[in-house]
Motif scaffolding. Structure first.
Motif, PDB file in Angstrom:
ATOM      1  N   ASP A  38       0.887  -1.246  -0.108  1.00 55.33           N
ATOM      2  CA  ASP A  38      -0.012   0.049   0.005  1.00 55.33           C
ATOM      3  C   ASP A  38       0.798   1.344   0.177  1.00 55.33           C
ATOM      4  OD1 ASP A  38      -2.431  -1.547  -0.012  1.00 55.33           O
ATOM      5  OD2 ASP A  38      -2.500  -1.392   2.248  1.00 55.33           O
ATOM      6  N   ASP A  39       1.898   1.131   0.632  1.00 56.06           N
ATOM      7  CA  ASP A  39       2.730   2.429   0.850  1.00 56.06           C
ATOM      8  C   ASP A  39       3.629   2.786  -0.278  1.00 56.06           C
ATOM      9  OD1 ASP A  39       1.931   2.867   3.454  1.00 56.06           O
ATOM     10  OD2 ASP A  39       3.581   1.724   4.545  1.00 56.06           O
ATOM     11  N   VAL A  40       3.994   1.502  -1.054  1.00 53.28           N
ATOM     12  CA  VAL A  40       4.595   1.652  -2.100  1.00 53.28           C
ATOM     13  C   VAL A  40       3.916   2.215  -3.218  1.00 53.28           C
ATOM     14  CG1 VAL A  40       5.814   0.329  -4.156  1.00 53.28           C
ATOM     15  CG2 VAL A  40       6.289  -0.357  -1.612  1.00 53.28           C
ATOM     16  N   VAL A  41       2.706   1.629  -3.427  1.00 53.37           N
ATOM     17  CA  VAL A  41       1.835   2.098  -4.383  1.00 53.37           C
ATOM     18  C   VAL A  41       1.594   3.770  -4.308  1.00 53.37           C
ATOM     19  CG1 VAL A  41      -0.618   1.876  -5.470  1.00 53.37           C
ATOM     20  CG2 VAL A  41       0.967  -0.143  -5.047  1.00 53.37           C
ATOM     21  N   GLN A  42       1.002   4.069  -2.760  1.00 52.12           N
ATOM     22  CA  GLN A  42       0.891   5.499  -2.669  1.00 52.12           C
ATOM     23  C   GLN A  42       2.035   6.339  -3.070  1.00 52.12           C
ATOM     24  OE1 GLN A  42      -2.097   6.611  -1.802  1.00 52.12           O
ATOM     25  NE2 GLN A  42      -1.376   8.449  -1.983  1.00 52.12           N
ATOM     26  N   GLU A  43       3.241   6.160  -2.584  1.00 50.17           N
ATOM     27  CA  GLU A  43       4.418   6.858  -2.686  1.00 50.17           C
ATOM     28  C   GLU A  43       4.784   6.994  -4.371  1.00 50.17           C
ATOM     29  OE1 GLU A  43       7.948   9.107  -2.303  1.00 50.17           O
ATOM     30  OE2 GLU A  43       6.130   8.739  -1.129  1.00 50.17           O
ATOM     31  N   THR A  44       4.429   5.715  -4.992  1.00 46.54           N
ATOM     32  CA  THR A  44       4.770   5.728  -6.534  1.00 46.54           C
ATOM     33  C   THR A  44       3.826   6.709  -7.316  1.00 46.54           C
ATOM     34  OG1 THR A  44       5.303   3.432  -6.737  1.00 46.54           O
ATOM     35  CG2 THR A  44       4.589   4.356  -8.594  1.00 46.54           C
ATOM     36  N   PHE A  45       2.527   6.971  -6.814  1.00 50.06           N
ATOM     37  CA  PHE A  45       1.880   7.894  -7.387  1.00 50.06           C
ATOM     38  C   PHE A  45       2.051   9.322  -6.985  1.00 50.06           C
ATOM     39  CE2 PHE A  45      -0.453   4.308  -8.638  1.00 50.06           C
ATOM     40  CZ  PHE A  45      -0.622   4.237 -10.005  1.00 50.06           C
ATOM     41  N   VAL A  46       2.604   9.572  -5.538  1.00 51.63           N
ATOM     42  CA  VAL A  46       2.818  10.778  -5.238  1.00 51.63           C
ATOM     43  C   VAL A  46       4.194  11.123  -6.033  1.00 51.63           C
ATOM     44  CG1 VAL A  46       4.036  12.106  -3.209  1.00 51.63           C
ATOM     45  CG2 VAL A  46       2.218  10.652  -2.755  1.00 51.63           C
ATOM     46  N   VAL A  50       4.416  14.939  -8.416  1.00 52.81           N
ATOM     47  CA  VAL A  50       5.622  15.626  -8.020  1.00 52.81           C
ATOM     48  C   VAL A  50       6.639  15.701  -9.094  1.00 52.81           C
ATOM     49  CG1 VAL A  50       7.102  16.511  -6.532  1.00 52.81           C
ATOM     50  CG2 VAL A  50       4.919  15.616  -5.442  1.00 52.81           C
ATOM     51  N   THR A  51       6.930  14.495  -9.635  1.00 49.42           N
ATOM     52  CA  THR A  51       8.135  14.475 -10.510  1.00 49.42           C
ATOM     53  C   THR A  51       7.737  13.450 -11.570  1.00 49.42           C
ATOM     54  OG1 THR A  51       9.262  12.966  -9.382  1.00 49.42           O
ATOM     55  CG2 THR A  51       9.797  15.252  -8.878  1.00 49.42           C
ATOM     56  N   PRO A  52       6.725  13.973 -12.369  1.00 49.84           N
ATOM     57  CA  PRO A  52       6.406  12.842 -13.448  1.00 49.84           C
ATOM     58  C   PRO A  52       7.352  12.852 -14.209  1.00 49.84           C
ATOM     59  CG  PRO A  52       5.411  14.895 -13.806  1.00 49.84           C
ATOM     60  CD  PRO A  52       5.949  15.157 -12.477  1.00 49.84           C
ATOM     61  N   PRO A  53       7.173  11.771 -15.306  1.00 51.83           N
ATOM     62  CA  PRO A  53       8.421  11.219 -16.273  1.00 51.83           C
ATOM     63  C   PRO A  53       8.400  12.613 -17.139  1.00 51.83           C
ATOM     64  CG  PRO A  53       6.086   9.953 -16.686  1.00 51.83           C
ATOM     65  CD  PRO A  53       6.221  10.719 -15.353  1.00 51.83           C
ATOM     66  N   ARG A  61       3.232   2.736 -17.658  1.00 49.15           N
ATOM     67  CA  ARG A  61       3.356   1.488 -16.917  1.00 49.15           C
ATOM     68  C   ARG A  61       4.847   1.432 -16.538  1.00 49.15           C
ATOM     69  NH1 ARG A  61       0.049  -3.943 -16.600  1.00 49.15           N
ATOM     70  NH2 ARG A  61      -1.544  -2.371 -15.666  1.00 49.15           N
ATOM     71  N   PRO A  62       5.911   1.469 -17.520  1.00 45.21           N
ATOM     72  CA  PRO A  62       7.286   1.210 -17.314  1.00 45.21           C
ATOM     73  C   PRO A  62       7.628   2.370 -16.122  1.00 45.21           C
ATOM     74  CG  PRO A  62       6.651   1.059 -19.701  1.00 45.21           C
ATOM     75  CD  PRO A  62       5.418   1.691 -19.205  1.00 45.21           C
ATOM     76  N   TRP A  63       7.369   3.434 -16.346  1.00 46.45           N
ATOM     77  CA  TRP A  63       7.994   4.499 -15.513  1.00 46.45           C
ATOM     78  C   TRP A  63       7.454   4.064 -14.019  1.00 46.45           C
ATOM     79  CZ3 TRP A  63       6.159   8.110 -11.871  1.00 46.45           C
ATOM     80  CH2 TRP A  63       7.093   8.923 -11.532  1.00 46.45           C
ATOM     81  N   LEU A  64       6.180   3.848 -13.734  1.00 47.13           N
ATOM     82  CA  LEU A  64       5.619   3.288 -12.604  1.00 47.13           C
ATOM     83  C   LEU A  64       6.092   2.222 -12.271  1.00 47.13           C
ATOM     84  CD1 LEU A  64       1.609   4.406 -13.512  1.00 47.13           C
ATOM     85  CD2 LEU A  64       3.393   5.486 -12.001  1.00 47.13           C
TER      86      LEU A  64
END
Length: 306
Positions: A38-46, A50-53, A61-64
């Motif tokens: 849960d934490d990893v997914v949340q931080e991934t989308f944060v 904040v700093t999108p590709p 998907r590859p970046w995420l």
């Protein structure tokens, strides 16, 4: 002047919904923990906000996936650094969480086998990079080139790392579950608990393979064996000893990690005795129990509601 932030929000929300299930399944297999996933997914989308590709017009998907893998590897490193009290077991996750996952028909390990306690425990023998490579190649059916790009490795290094990871799983592969194992294990577990309720030591031993092992995860929070108990007579004695604290108020079957488990609630309980335990097991082709898993820690059972 149009509000570009307001216009972009639904797009990011749609991206979140499209990839969340995949990223959670990948992160859970990497960490063995639903809370960490849960934490990893949340931080991934944060990080995506904040700093999108740099090139947002390309597939996300590859970046995420790359971000989620790196964050999951950080979780594993912290767990290794901080240590763990007693044997470690994965946090159980309801089987329903994996039923709608994307199916990779050519994968070596399917979506349910790859979340079993036995498989996740086998992954503990791997380093973080080996674990990532094996999951990408053998569970999610990524090509060598795709795995190399995600992990920033050469294709040659991916092949070598993959070979090393498969070799580390040789023992698991030799005893991989056969069709119907999940059903057999659920039936065996219920028979075992029935014999335990009767305090029938002979019946308990008869249900166990000669080299049966018991793994209990109390995480230092509750009383549990500090080492894996091996041999059927020792495993039977261990569980007979547990009946000194019966006070069972409820026992319910649940489907977790692709198999049937039992959640046992006790009340009242002495200090440091777990009020809730989840029990699951593995069986061989003859239906004898080869491993019994006992998870007691409050945090690991938080997501299991009955």
């Amino acid at each position: 002047m149009p509000n570009r932030t307001a216009e972009a929000a639904p797009t990011r929300s749609a991206i979140f919904e499209e990839h969340r299930r995949f990223l959670w399944g990948l992160s859970y297999r990497m960490t063995g923990s639903g809370a960490d996933a849960d934490d990893v997914v949340q931080e991934t989308f944060v990080r995506a906000l904040v700093t999108p590709p740099a090139r947002t017009e390309e597939p996300w998907r590859p970046w995420l996936t790359k971000v989620a893998l790196n964050l999951s590897r950080d979780v594993l490193r912290r767990r290794t650094r901080d240590g763990y009290t007693g044997p470690w077991l994965p946090a159980p996750a309801l089987t329903a969480r994996f039923e709608e996952e994307e199916h990779a028909p050519n994968a070596r390990y399917d979506r349910f086998e790859s979340v079993t306690f036995a498989f996740l425990l086998a992954l503990e023998a791997l380093g973080t990079r080996e674990r990532a490579v094996l999951l990408l190649r053998d569970v999610f059916d990524y090509s060598v080139r795709e795995a190399a790009e995600l992990l920033e490795m050469t294709e040659g290094n991916v092949k070598v790392t993959h070979h090393r990871a498969r070799r580390a799983l040789d023992a698991y592969d030799r005893s991989r579950p056969t069709p119907g194992a999940a059903e057999r294990s659920g039936e065996a577990l219920q028979r075992f608990l029935g014999a335990l309720a009767m305090k029938d030591g002979a019946a308990l031993e008869a249900m166990l393979a000669s080299g049966a092992r018991a793994i209990g995860d109390g995480g230092g929070e509750f009383l549990a064996q500090r080492r894996v108990v091996v041999r059927k007579d020792r495993v039977a004695r261990l569980f007979l000893g547990i009946t000194r604290h019966p006070n069972v108020v409820r026992a319910e079957l649940v489907l977790v990690n692709g198999t049937v488990a039992v959640v046992v609630d006790r009340a009242p309980v002495p200090r440091r005795v777990a009020p809730r335990t989840l029990l699951a097991c593995d069986v061989d082709d003859e239906g004898l129990i080869t491993s019994i898993y006992s998870i007691l820690t409050t945090a690991k059972l938080a997501s299991i509601t009955i």
